[in-house]
Design an enzyme around this catalytic site. Structure first.
Site, short mmCIF file in Angstrom:
data_model
loop_
_atom_site.label_atom_id
_atom_site.label_comp_id
_atom_site.label_asym_id
_atom_site.label_seq_id
_atom_site.Cartn_x
_atom_site.Cartn_y
_atom_site.Cartn_z
N GLY A 37 0.80 -1.22 0.00
CA GLY A 37 0.00 0.00 0.00
C GLY A 37 0.83 1.26 0.00
O GLY A 37 0.50 2.24 0.67
N SER A 40 0.29 5.70 -1.79
CA SER A 40 -0.34 6.92 -1.27
C SER A 40 -0.29 6.91 0.26
O SER A 40 0.04 5.90 0.87
CB SER A 40 -1.80 7.03 -1.73
OG SER A 40 -2.58 5.97 -1.18
N GLY A 41 -0.62 8.05 0.84
CA GLY A 41 -0.78 8.16 2.28
C GLY A 41 0.41 7.70 3.10
O GLY A 41 1.57 7.95 2.77
N ILE A 42 0.11 7.01 4.21
CA ILE A 42 1.18 6.61 5.12
C ILE A 42 2.06 5.52 4.53
O ILE A 42 3.22 5.38 4.93
CB ILE A 42 0.62 6.20 6.51
CG1 ILE A 42 -0.35 5.02 6.40
CG2 ILE A 42 -0.05 7.39 7.18
CD1 ILE A 42 -0.86 4.55 7.75
N GLY A 43 1.53 4.75 3.60
CA GLY A 43 2.36 3.74 2.95
C GLY A 43 3.46 4.39 2.13
O GLY A 43 4.63 3.96 2.18
N ASP A 89 -2.07 -7.54 -5.85
CA ASP A 89 -3.41 -7.20 -5.37
C ASP A 89 -3.61 -8.03 -4.11
O ASP A 89 -3.84 -9.23 -4.18
CB ASP A 89 -4.46 -7.54 -6.43
CG ASP A 89 -5.89 -7.29 -5.94
OD1 ASP A 89 -6.07 -6.92 -4.77
OD2 ASP A 89 -6.82 -7.49 -6.74
N ASN A 116 0.70 -2.73 5.27
CA ASN A 116 0.04 -1.43 5.39
C ASN A 116 -1.24 -1.33 4.55
O ASN A 116 -2.16 -0.60 4.90
CB ASN A 116 1.03 -0.34 4.97
CG ASN A 116 0.38 1.01 4.82
OD1 ASN A 116 0.17 1.73 5.79
ND2 ASN A 116 0.04 1.38 3.58
N THR A 137 -9.07 -8.52 2.28
CA THR A 137 -8.02 -7.54 2.00
C THR A 137 -7.17 -7.23 3.23
O THR A 137 -5.94 -7.24 3.19
CB THR A 137 -8.63 -6.23 1.48
OG1 THR A 137 -9.43 -6.51 0.33
CG2 THR A 137 -7.55 -5.22 1.12
N TYR A 193 -24.44 -7.90 7.66
CA TYR A 193 -23.19 -7.17 7.43
C TYR A 193 -23.31 -5.72 7.88
O TYR A 193 -24.27 -5.01 7.57
CB TYR A 193 -22.85 -7.20 5.94
CG TYR A 193 -21.63 -6.38 5.54
CD1 TYR A 193 -20.35 -6.84 5.79
CD2 TYR A 193 -21.78 -5.15 4.88
CE1 TYR A 193 -19.23 -6.10 5.40
CE2 TYR A 193 -20.67 -4.41 4.48
CZ TYR A 193 -19.40 -4.89 4.75
OH TYR A 193 -18.30 -4.17 4.36
#
Length: 315
Positions: A37, A40-43, A89, A116, A137, A193
């Site tokens: 991951g 983007s972001g923290i990854g 993936d 991550n 995931t 769910y």
């Protein structure tokens, strides 16, 4: 302006500390890390800071074009950065197996595994393997990837004499799962769910995964640690599904961490020498925290391990 605590914990760091702060003076030369991951972001920030400290970073990504752009952006600022981009993936077991096979065939060592990548509170759907998408995931893909790479990590530890580290991204929302903790018999039950509770369930699974990994490493006498990271509440595209998430991030906007602050705990667990020998723990704000009662249940951790093994067995 945000209201992030500046009070330091026993580690000497606080919620306001950044990833560069917690790795200052650490030389990661000679280490190899996988960061999922990382587009983007923290990854992305995790990959950048590890590369800044000399670590060879392998970025498994769904979109190779995006991955290559991220690599270029990091190398532009850190010319000596050593980064490789590979396709993965995490929600697809076939993709996980292909990535692990390709990684091992390259002969790369593996010192650090940072899990991550994740999704948060989407509408109900099933993965390619017919498992509820958040569980598939956020937990199952990570579980399978870890198992497939363990031999490589063990070999690296033996040859290098250096401790291997696994950092699994979880969340304080692991406390807000279904009342059973993990609904083993209702993982794919669409009628009952709850997007938010299912997210909490997958994050609880992350904590239990680290707990059982630690038990197994200690039993085997392997010098590998597995810890869980709560990065904090951060404004990233993890909340892109809207609905409750948009409301949550709107209400708590004043206490959001920025990305460098949100990345700190991951990098602390991955690189800081203070964490050497520490395993099976829950970290927040670059300090030891305490996970929920469900998360400390050793029997639940074992049951989840067996359940996950069954979900990932090859046909």
């Amino acid at each position: 302006m945000t209201w992030i605590s500046i009070f330091t914990g026993k580690s000497g760091f606080a919620a306001s500390s950044t990833a560069e702060d917690v790795t200052k003076g650490v030389d990661g030369t000679g280490l190899t890390a996988i960061v999922t991951g990382a587009t983007s972001g923290i990854g992305l920030e995790t990959a950048r800071v590890l590369a800044l400290r000399g670590v060879h970073v392998v970025m498994p990504v769904r979109n190779m074009e995006s991955g290559k752009k991220v690599k270029e952006s990091i190398v532009e600022k850190i010319p000596n950065a050593k980064i490789d981009v590979m396709e993965l993936d995490i929600s697809s077991q076939e993709s996980v197996r292909q990535f692990a096979s390709q990684y091992c065939s390259k002969g790369y060592p593996l010192n650090i595994l940072i899990l991550n990548a994740g999704i948060m509170s989407p509408p109900f759907s099933l993965s390619k393997d017919n498992i509820e998408l958040q569980f598939a995931t956020n937990h199952v893909g990570n579980f399978l990837l870890t198992n497939l790479l363990l031999d490589t990590m063990k070999k690296t530890v033996k040859e290098s004499g250096k401790e291997g580290r696994i950092a699994i991204l979880s969340s304080e929302i692991h406390r807000m799962t279904y009342k059973e903790g993990i609904r083993f018999d209702k993982i794919n039950d669409e009628k009952s769910y709850s997007a938010f509770s299912a997210y909490g369930q997958s994050k609880l699974a992350n904590v239990l995964h680290a707990k059982e990994l630690t038990r197994r490493f200690q039993e085997e006498g392997v010098k590998i640690t597995a810890n869980v990271v709560h990065p904090g509440v951060i404004a990233t595209n993890l909340a892109r599904n809207g609905g409750f998430n948009a409301f949550f991030y709107g209400v708590f906007n004043r206490i959001l961490k920025n990305i460098p602050q949100g990345t700190a705990t991951t990098c602390y667990v991955a690189l800081n020498p203070q964490v050497e020998g520490v395993s099976g723990e829950y970290f927040a704000d670059s300090n030891l925290g305490k996970a929920s009662k469900h998360a400390q249940d050793a029997e639940l951790a074992k049951k989840l391990w067996d359940f996950s093994m069954n979900l990932t067995k090859s046909n």
